[in-house]
Design a protein around this motif. Sequence first.
Motif, short mmCIF file in Angstrom:
data_model
loop_
_atom_site.label_atom_id
_atom_site.label_comp_id
_atom_site.label_asym_id
_atom_site.label_seq_id
_atom_site.Cartn_x
_atom_site.Cartn_y
_atom_site.Cartn_z
N HIS A 86 0.87 -1.20 0.00
CA HIS A 86 0.00 0.00 0.00
C HIS A 86 0.89 1.24 0.00
O HIS A 86 1.36 1.67 1.06
CB HIS A 86 -0.91 -0.03 1.23
CG HIS A 86 -1.85 1.14 1.35
ND1 HIS A 86 -3.18 1.01 1.72
CD2 HIS A 86 -1.67 2.48 1.19
CE1 HIS A 86 -3.76 2.17 1.76
NE2 HIS A 86 -2.86 3.11 1.45
N HIS A 88 1.69 5.31 -1.92
CA HIS A 88 1.32 6.43 -2.81
C HIS A 88 2.64 7.14 -3.17
O HIS A 88 2.88 8.25 -2.67
CB HIS A 88 0.43 7.43 -2.08
CG HIS A 88 -0.79 6.89 -1.39
ND1 HIS A 88 -2.08 7.23 -1.78
CD2 HIS A 88 -0.96 6.07 -0.31
CE1 HIS A 88 -2.97 6.65 -0.97
NE2 HIS A 88 -2.31 5.94 -0.07
N LYS A 155 -0.09 3.49 -6.00
CA LYS A 155 -1.39 4.06 -6.35
C LYS A 155 -1.25 5.38 -7.10
O LYS A 155 -0.32 6.14 -6.85
CB LYS A 155 -2.20 4.34 -5.08
CG LYS A 155 -2.41 3.13 -4.20
CD LYS A 155 -3.15 3.53 -2.91
CE LYS A 155 -3.04 2.45 -1.83
NZ LYS A 155 -3.67 1.18 -2.19
N HIS A 256 -9.58 1.89 1.09
CA HIS A 256 -9.13 2.57 2.31
C HIS A 256 -10.36 2.55 3.22
O HIS A 256 -11.34 3.24 2.94
CB HIS A 256 -8.77 4.04 2.02
CG HIS A 256 -7.43 4.24 1.40
ND1 HIS A 256 -7.11 3.83 0.13
CD2 HIS A 256 -6.32 4.86 1.89
CE1 HIS A 256 -5.86 4.18 -0.13
NE2 HIS A 256 -5.35 4.81 0.90
N HIS A 279 -6.00 -0.07 6.39
CA HIS A 279 -6.10 0.80 7.56
C HIS A 279 -6.84 0.11 8.71
O HIS A 279 -6.23 -0.41 9.62
CB HIS A 279 -6.77 2.15 7.25
CG HIS A 279 -5.92 3.08 6.49
ND1 HIS A 279 -4.80 3.66 7.04
CD2 HIS A 279 -5.98 3.52 5.22
CE1 HIS A 279 -4.22 4.43 6.14
NE2 HIS A 279 -4.90 4.36 5.02
N ASP A 331 2.17 2.65 3.85
CA ASP A 331 1.27 3.71 3.40
C ASP A 331 2.07 4.91 2.88
O ASP A 331 1.57 6.04 2.88
CB ASP A 331 0.33 4.16 4.53
CG ASP A 331 -0.84 5.01 4.05
OD1 ASP A 331 -1.12 5.01 2.84
OD2 ASP A 331 -1.48 5.68 4.90
ZN ZN Z 1 -3.30 5.10 1.50
#
Ligand code: ZN
Length: 422
Positions: A86, A88, A155, A256, A279, A331
């Motif tokens: 996961h 970004h 992502k 999410h 999460h 994350d």
């Molecule tokens: Zn995220």
Amino acid sequence: MPAEKKATLLIKNIGQLVTMAGPVPRIGDQLCDIGIIEHGGIAAAGNEILRVGESDDVEGHSPLAEGCTVIDAAGAVVTPGLIDPHTHPVFSMTREKEFEMRLQGKSYMEIANAGGGIRASVRDLRTTPRQQLMEKTTERLDRMLRYGVTTIEAKSGYGLSTESEIKQLEVIRDLNQTHPIDMVPTFLGAHEIPDEYRNNRNGYIELIIDEMIPKVVEQHLAEFSDIFTEEGVYDIPESRKIQQAADDAGLKLKFHADELKSVGGAELAAEMKAVSADHLVYISEAGIKALASSGTVAVLLPGTTFSLAGKQYAPARKMIEEGVVVALSTDCNPGSSYSESLPFMVTLAALELKMTAAEAISAVTVNAACAINREGVIGQLQPGMSADMVVWNMADYRELPYHYAVNLVAKVIKAGKLVVNN
Ligand code: ZN
Ligand code: IZC
């Protein structure tokens, strides 16, 4: 009979070879078994693992190709390459100002509602030249690799227009060709409502469904569709509608879910047979039961709680007891968790999620592979699987959470090639 493959890589004298052999995914007590071979050895031919076993045995049965790389691990620990399911990672502007605002008492959502947060990242990304995005993302991937990560999920979600979402996914596609880290791309057009659609939410949702998803699928730019299901972002009916369109178009699903409030995100992820729900700090009892029965992987992100200075962490023990498949991730993003260090998440998992070292290692290898649909390919050291591994500067795997905030990686091997040699 075809000629036997010769080894192009041999690692011998491994103190603890953490193979992760055994059940896939790992649930309950299975998380504690990390398949250790003492005095281990491993041989690979090209990008494929050839033989795994006792050091002398592997060495004796693996004819070496000319120019074979031979590594004497001298009693060190070897694990599968870590998997971060996961992230970004494609952005330019960082948001340290928001970090300071939070320390002064503002919440993540207050900053977001005032026009900061994801929308600030979006304004920046739209005007950032592609080359600059490539460079910034490469720096982050390099850092991840040095911390032992060989595959990530990556992502979009800072474009929020068809053109800029595609720009982000193309950066991921292009870096996938050149960078040693493998990236599994996820479309996150439903990360926020962009500025120009604040008074027309339905217009933006239609844009996602009618234009973005079809283009992303047609251009093979993503395997997954993700959404920020949260109070003040996308509610449950909106999330169901967008993800149904993504599912119909052939994308696999991630959510999410229940990050800041309990809104039933986990239940929806289970109902829609999502591959993962991520999460889950505020997951309900029903949500835990739903994930356990759907087999949806719970990707826990303790770095986010840590960096938001949250008091409450995801109820990992409860989820493990109930048979939920648990994975861990950074994350990595500019807002709520700016870290490339998956080993640090292993430390947080120990201290805050009360997971043992073995459970946490299962969660960043074999179960993380399940969270990105790569089980049987990566996350375990087994013949035929990808030769992704880490040689650690430690003699006991339990040092990983314990010896924290330093880099214990000695060597990283990706697809059979030595790519980090500290
Ligand atoms: Zn995220
Ligand atoms: O940029 O704030 N929570 N998405 C959902 C994020 C945090 C990333 C960000």
